[in-house]
Scaffold this active site. Structure first.
Site, short mmCIF file in Angstrom:
data_model
loop_
_atom_site.label_atom_id
_atom_site.label_comp_id
_atom_site.label_asym_id
_atom_site.label_seq_id
_atom_site.Cartn_x
_atom_site.Cartn_y
_atom_site.Cartn_z
N LYS A 7 0.73 -1.35 -0.03
CA LYS A 7 -0.25 -0.17 -0.09
C LYS A 7 0.87 1.32 -0.05
CE LYS A 7 -3.85 -2.34 2.13
NZ LYS A 7 -4.58 -2.70 3.42
N GLN B 297 -4.37 -1.23 9.72
CA GLN B 297 -4.42 -2.74 9.15
C GLN B 297 -4.91 -3.47 10.32
OE1 GLN B 297 -3.40 -3.35 6.04
NE2 GLN B 297 -4.21 -5.41 6.52
N ASP C 33 -10.34 3.55 4.16
CA ASP C 33 -10.75 2.17 4.05
C ASP C 33 -12.12 1.96 4.09
OD1 ASP C 33 -8.95 0.02 4.01
OD2 ASP C 33 -8.53 -0.19 6.08
#
Ligand code: NAP
Length: 285
Positions: free
Chosen positions: A53, A97, A120
């Site tokens: 990412k 994460q 997200d």
């Protein structure tokens, strides 16, 4: 019949090039779009994901910082970091994460992220916006799946879509996105009786389970669109999806491979969401 491949790498390349242009336009206005990625602990898969990412951000001209903390980090310390990033004007997107260590309440941490930086798309405000059709950040994986369907100019209106899996991050938002495009949506899960009877009626199947060979050739209608979200390992330890790719591609009309399908698209849509967040913050969105 052999299905046409929906190539997530190729589509990602195009979308990331477009993203790089948006990042350049922002930088020319004095705004460098910024993403902060927080990783807690040493889960090897998570380490690979976050590295990919951050690298994708740098390649597209975004600023990206990785904050890596030991698994012993307390929930209070993590919440303090999120609060600091919420207040940091150089950061437009915050990603924590998952999974987090068991002593940390992941939902509480997600809810601590400012909805304006929730790239997200996991915050309850983002989920609510999606449910009601209001603007918000879409979860990256279902968003990427929709882009893949869009890339083949497939008309979803009136089609029957079957989503296998009902998680908050993939299955449910995927079903809502398909519904917003006026597909007729069936959501399947572990208690679904006779999965094959449902998938055989489907024009579009999205498999998001996390088990190999959940979808086999006998469960697929000829010509259908098959999107494989699953990430599993086969007997040789190689990455594979939920779909029996070799069998299903002989029946389906379109199919996404694993690897090289939904995976790269998920990262691409994270970039897109971060750019969107930066553009909104800069008043250009
Ligand atoms: P999850 O939270 O474990 O959800 C899995 C879903 O599958 C659940 O709703 C479960 O039903 C359902 N299920 C389990 N066994 C089933 C069966 N035999 N038949 C029908 N449904 C069944 O997983 P997730 O986070 O949604 O992720 C799903 C998969 O996608 C995983 O392999 C994950 O690694 C992968 N993934 C890939 C990406 C990417 O970028 N490529 C991103 C995210 C996730 P119940 O609700 O009844 O338990």
């Amino acid at each position: 019949m052999t299905a046409q491949l929906i190539d997530g790498n190729a589509l990602s390349k195009t979308l990331r090039a477009q993203g790089a242009e948006r990042a350049l336009a922002l930088r020319e206005r004095g705004v460098t779009p910024g993403l902060a990625v927080i990783l807690v602990g040493d889960d090897p898969a998570s380490q690979v994901y976050v590295r990919n990412k951050v690298r994708a951000c740098h390649e597209a001209g975004l600023h990206s910082v990785l904050e890596h903390y030991p698994a012993s980090l307390s929930e209070a310390e993590l919440l303090a970091r999120v609060a600091a990033l919420n207040a940091d004007a150089s950061i437009h997107g915050i990603l924590v994460q998952l999974p987090l260590p068991a002593h940390i309440d992941a939902q509480r941490v997600i809810e601590a992220i400012s909805p304006a930086k929730d790239v997200d798309g996991f915050h309850v405000a983002s989920a609510g916006a999606l449910l009601t059709g209001l603007p918000g950040f879409l979860p990256c994986t279902p968003y990427g799946c929709m882009k893949m369907i869009e890339s083949i100019s497939y008309e979803l209106r009136g089609k029957h879509a079957v989503v296998i899996g009902r998680s908050n991050i993939v299955g449910k938002p995927m079903a809502l996105l398909l519904l917003h495009k006026s597909a007729t949506v069936t959501i399947c899960h572990s208690a679904t009786a006779n999965l094959g009877a449902l998938t055989r009626q489907a024009d579009v199947i999205v498999a998001a389970v996390g088990k190999r060979n959940v979808l086999t050739a006998d469960m697929v209608k000829p010509g259908s669109v098959v999107i494989d979200v699953g990430m599993n390992r086969n007997d040789e330890g190689k990455l594979c999806g939920d779909v029996d790719f070799l069998g299903v591609r002989e029946v389906a009309g379109w199919i996404t491979p694993v690897p090289g399908g939904v995976g790269p698209m998920t990262i691409t849509m994270l970039l897109v969401n971060t750019l969107e967040a930066a553009e909104r913050a800069a008043g250009a969105g």
